[in-house]
Motif scaffolding. Sequence first.
Motif, PDB file in Angstrom:
ATOM      1  N   VAL A 115     -99.778  44.032 -18.679  1.00  0.00           N
ATOM      2  CA  VAL A 115     -99.884  45.302 -19.398  1.00  0.00           C
ATOM      3  C   VAL A 115    -100.530  46.316 -18.462  1.00  0.00           C
ATOM      4  O   VAL A 115    -101.656  46.107 -17.996  1.00  0.00           O
ATOM      5  CB  VAL A 115    -100.721  45.169 -20.684  1.00  0.00           C
ATOM      6  CG1 VAL A 115    -100.811  46.520 -21.399  1.00  0.00           C
ATOM      7  CG2 VAL A 115    -100.127  44.110 -21.610  1.00  0.00           C
ATOM      8  N   LEU A 116     -99.811  47.397 -18.180  1.00  0.00           N
ATOM      9  CA  LEU A 116    -100.303  48.448 -17.290  1.00  0.00           C
ATOM     10  C   LEU A 116    -100.611  49.701 -18.114  1.00  0.00           C
ATOM     11  O   LEU A 116     -99.719  50.251 -18.757  1.00  0.00           O
ATOM     12  CB  LEU A 116     -99.279  48.787 -16.211  1.00  0.00           C
ATOM     13  CG  LEU A 116     -99.195  47.840 -15.002  1.00  0.00           C
ATOM     14  CD1 LEU A 116     -98.730  46.452 -15.415  1.00  0.00           C
ATOM     15  CD2 LEU A 116     -98.265  48.411 -13.934  1.00  0.00           C
TER      16      LEU A 116
ATOM     17  N   ARG B 108     -96.404  39.026  -9.209  1.00  0.00           N
ATOM     18  CA  ARG B 108     -95.905  40.271  -8.613  1.00  0.00           C
ATOM     19  C   ARG B 108     -94.668  40.775  -9.361  1.00  0.00           C
ATOM     20  O   ARG B 108     -94.515  41.983  -9.589  1.00  0.00           O
ATOM     21  CB  ARG B 108     -95.574  40.059  -7.136  1.00  0.00           C
ATOM     22  CG  ARG B 108     -96.808  39.938  -6.251  1.00  0.00           C
ATOM     23  CD  ARG B 108     -96.450  39.513  -4.840  1.00  0.00           C
ATOM     24  NE  ARG B 108     -97.638  39.479  -3.990  1.00  0.00           N
ATOM     25  CZ  ARG B 108     -98.022  40.483  -3.212  1.00  0.00           C
ATOM     26  NH1 ARG B 108     -97.293  41.588  -3.148  1.00  0.00           N
ATOM     27  NH2 ARG B 108     -99.111  40.378  -2.472  1.00  0.00           N
ATOM     28  N   ASP B 109     -93.791  39.860  -9.729  1.00  0.00           N
ATOM     29  CA  ASP B 109     -92.589  40.268 -10.445  1.00  0.00           C
ATOM     30  C   ASP B 109     -92.940  40.886 -11.801  1.00  0.00           C
ATOM     31  O   ASP B 109     -92.312  41.861 -12.239  1.00  0.00           O
ATOM     32  CB  ASP B 109     -91.658  39.071 -10.646  1.00  0.00           C
ATOM     33  CG  ASP B 109     -90.954  38.650  -9.359  1.00  0.00           C
ATOM     34  OD1 ASP B 109     -91.028  39.410  -8.361  1.00  0.00           O
ATOM     35  OD2 ASP B 109     -90.348  37.563  -9.350  1.00  0.00           O
ATOM     36  N   ALA B 110     -93.943  40.320 -12.469  1.00  0.00           N
ATOM     37  CA  ALA B 110     -94.358  40.879 -13.763  1.00  0.00           C
ATOM     38  C   ALA B 110     -94.952  42.270 -13.574  1.00  0.00           C
ATOM     39  O   ALA B 110     -94.670  43.194 -14.347  1.00  0.00           O
ATOM     40  CB  ALA B 110     -95.366  39.949 -14.431  1.00  0.00           C
ATOM     41  N   LEU B 111     -95.783  42.439 -12.554  1.00  0.00           N
ATOM     42  CA  LEU B 111     -96.417  43.730 -12.293  1.00  0.00           C
ATOM     43  C   LEU B 111     -95.398  44.778 -11.873  1.00  0.00           C
ATOM     44  O   LEU B 111     -95.389  45.913 -12.371  1.00  0.00           O
ATOM     45  CB  LEU B 111     -97.496  43.582 -11.218  1.00  0.00           C
ATOM     46  CG  LEU B 111     -98.735  42.780 -11.634  1.00  0.00           C
ATOM     47  CD1 LEU B 111     -99.555  42.394 -10.400  1.00  0.00           C
ATOM     48  CD2 LEU B 111     -99.589  43.569 -12.610  1.00  0.00           C
ATOM     49  N   GLU B 112     -94.529  44.414 -10.960  1.00  0.00           N
ATOM     50  CA  GLU B 112     -93.567  45.375 -10.429  1.00  0.00           C
ATOM     51  C   GLU B 112     -92.414  45.630 -11.391  1.00  0.00           C
ATOM     52  O   GLU B 112     -91.739  46.660 -11.302  1.00  0.00           O
ATOM     53  CB  GLU B 112     -93.055  44.885  -9.074  1.00  0.00           C
ATOM     54  CG  GLU B 112     -94.160  44.892  -8.013  1.00  0.00           C
ATOM     55  CD  GLU B 112     -93.742  44.269  -6.689  1.00  0.00           C
ATOM     56  OE1 GLU B 112     -92.560  43.847  -6.578  1.00  0.00           O
ATOM     57  OE2 GLU B 112     -94.592  44.193  -5.783  1.00  0.00           O
ATOM     58  N   GLY B 113     -92.204  44.707 -12.320  1.00  0.00           N
ATOM     59  CA  GLY B 113     -91.140  44.885 -13.300  1.00  0.00           C
ATOM     60  C   GLY B 113     -91.608  45.541 -14.583  1.00  0.00           C
ATOM     61  O   GLY B 113     -90.817  45.701 -15.520  1.00  0.00           O
ATOM     62  N   ALA B 114     -92.888  45.921 -14.642  1.00  0.00           N
ATOM     63  CA  ALA B 114     -93.424  46.523 -15.866  1.00  0.00           C
ATOM     64  C   ALA B 114     -92.735  47.851 -16.149  1.00  0.00           C
ATOM     65  O   ALA B 114     -92.566  48.688 -15.269  1.00  0.00           O
ATOM     66  CB  ALA B 114     -94.931  46.725 -15.732  1.00  0.00           C
ATOM     67  N   ARG B 115     -92.337  48.034 -17.405  1.00  0.00           N
ATOM     68  CA  ARG B 115     -91.608  49.227 -17.817  1.00  0.00           C
ATOM     69  C   ARG B 115     -92.055  49.653 -19.215  1.00  0.00           C
ATOM     70  O   ARG B 115     -92.628  48.879 -19.963  1.00  0.00           O
ATOM     71  CB  ARG B 115     -90.088  48.936 -17.874  1.00  0.00           C
ATOM     72  CG  ARG B 115     -89.461  48.528 -16.554  1.00  0.00           C
ATOM     73  CD  ARG B 115     -89.354  49.705 -15.587  1.00  0.00           C
ATOM     74  NE  ARG B 115     -88.644  49.340 -14.368  1.00  0.00           N
ATOM     75  CZ  ARG B 115     -89.213  48.821 -13.280  1.00  0.00           C
ATOM     76  NH1 ARG B 115     -90.513  48.559 -13.294  1.00  0.00           N
ATOM     77  NH2 ARG B 115     -88.492  48.537 -12.218  1.00  0.00           N
TER      78      ARG B 115
END
Length: 403
Positions: free
Chosen positions: A82-83, A180-187
């Motif tokens: 969650v960002l 990293r994939d979860a962070l960079e794929g956050a939308r």
Amino acid sequence: MRMKRMDTFAFGRFAAFAALAFLSTASTFAQAQQRARARELGVAPGIFAPGKLNAITDVADVRVGQVTLQEGDKVRTGVTAVLPHGGNLYRSRVPAALHVGNGFGKFAGSTQLNELGELETPVLLTCTLCVWKAADAMAAWMLEQPDMQQVRSINPVVGETNDGGLNDIRSRPVTAKAVRDALEGARGGPVEEGSVGAGTGTVAFGWKGGIGTSSRVLPASLGGWTVGVLVQTNFGGVLQVAGAPVGRELGRYSFQNAVASELPSSAPFASGLADDRGDGSVIVVIATDAPIGDRNLARVASRAMMGLGRTGSSASNGSGDYALAFSTAASVRRAFDAPRHTTTELANEEMSAVFQASVDAVEEAVYNSLFMATTVSGNGQTVEAIPLDRVREILEKYGIRAP
């Protein structure tokens, strides 16, 4: 000729594997198509309307990224990120607070978070024995971001629940790439729910749990603020849905054997089953665009326990119940190197509607995590999705009109 035969054999093995993978994916997709969110069953807690998506991402600029790990017949876990916003969280921090309902768990970064009252990283959710791997991977990812070359301290915030029933948790399968994939794929946009991300291997109220989300928008007269919630459910108790005793009606609830053994012999008795004590964990993340400082965010986070209580949780001894709340409002953001912070935030008297919205959204997010979850097999076990046809019947029986 021999090489050609080997190629044909290899292709045959690949085709068989691909067919199995397709069937597994198709089965999971078919299950997901048959699931429903709470409102589709006529369950709409509270009085305030949800946002457009009825998700945490209804709070502007909040982003969610998820990676689901299903490997072989043992690994069933994942990562949910969650960002609070799309910028550099270390340089532009958001006020935040963590409430601990019952502290049987691991919540990395919690002491600094509550000491300073702010988040400087995204929030990660994963499985218990992967907390430190996830924290390390996120710290490395953060340090690689622009304008971070001189940073010598980072406080990764990572929560967990224990999915060791369906998942080979001792293998600690979450990798740096998954994080990293979860962070960079956050939308922004719709958030996938149920048996996904950090909820892939979780269990709630004896049924398959997972990721759930919901939101509320306050009327303009109350500020027009949005409150969004995301939960990772892996806890127990005596499930009730909008007051209907669903757990009892389905014959699956905490302490049922102890209770049934004292009832008349004609009463049903779940002999042979372990007497579930409601243990497990739940993580609640609450986001809002209301301008709220960390002190009042702690009050918001504490209200999550009321929402969990409505669903039938008693925060058992073996449950780690954590709620983190943050505000994305520009007026309360904190620049990392600013000599002073001048903020404008809601007064105490303006908090009650936010409290109400938070309690209602937490309750609904838990229902969504259950109703959207699909049956999962892994690590030698199978946990069934809660049967929605029976839930509908029970809701009807107790006067809650389900379509």
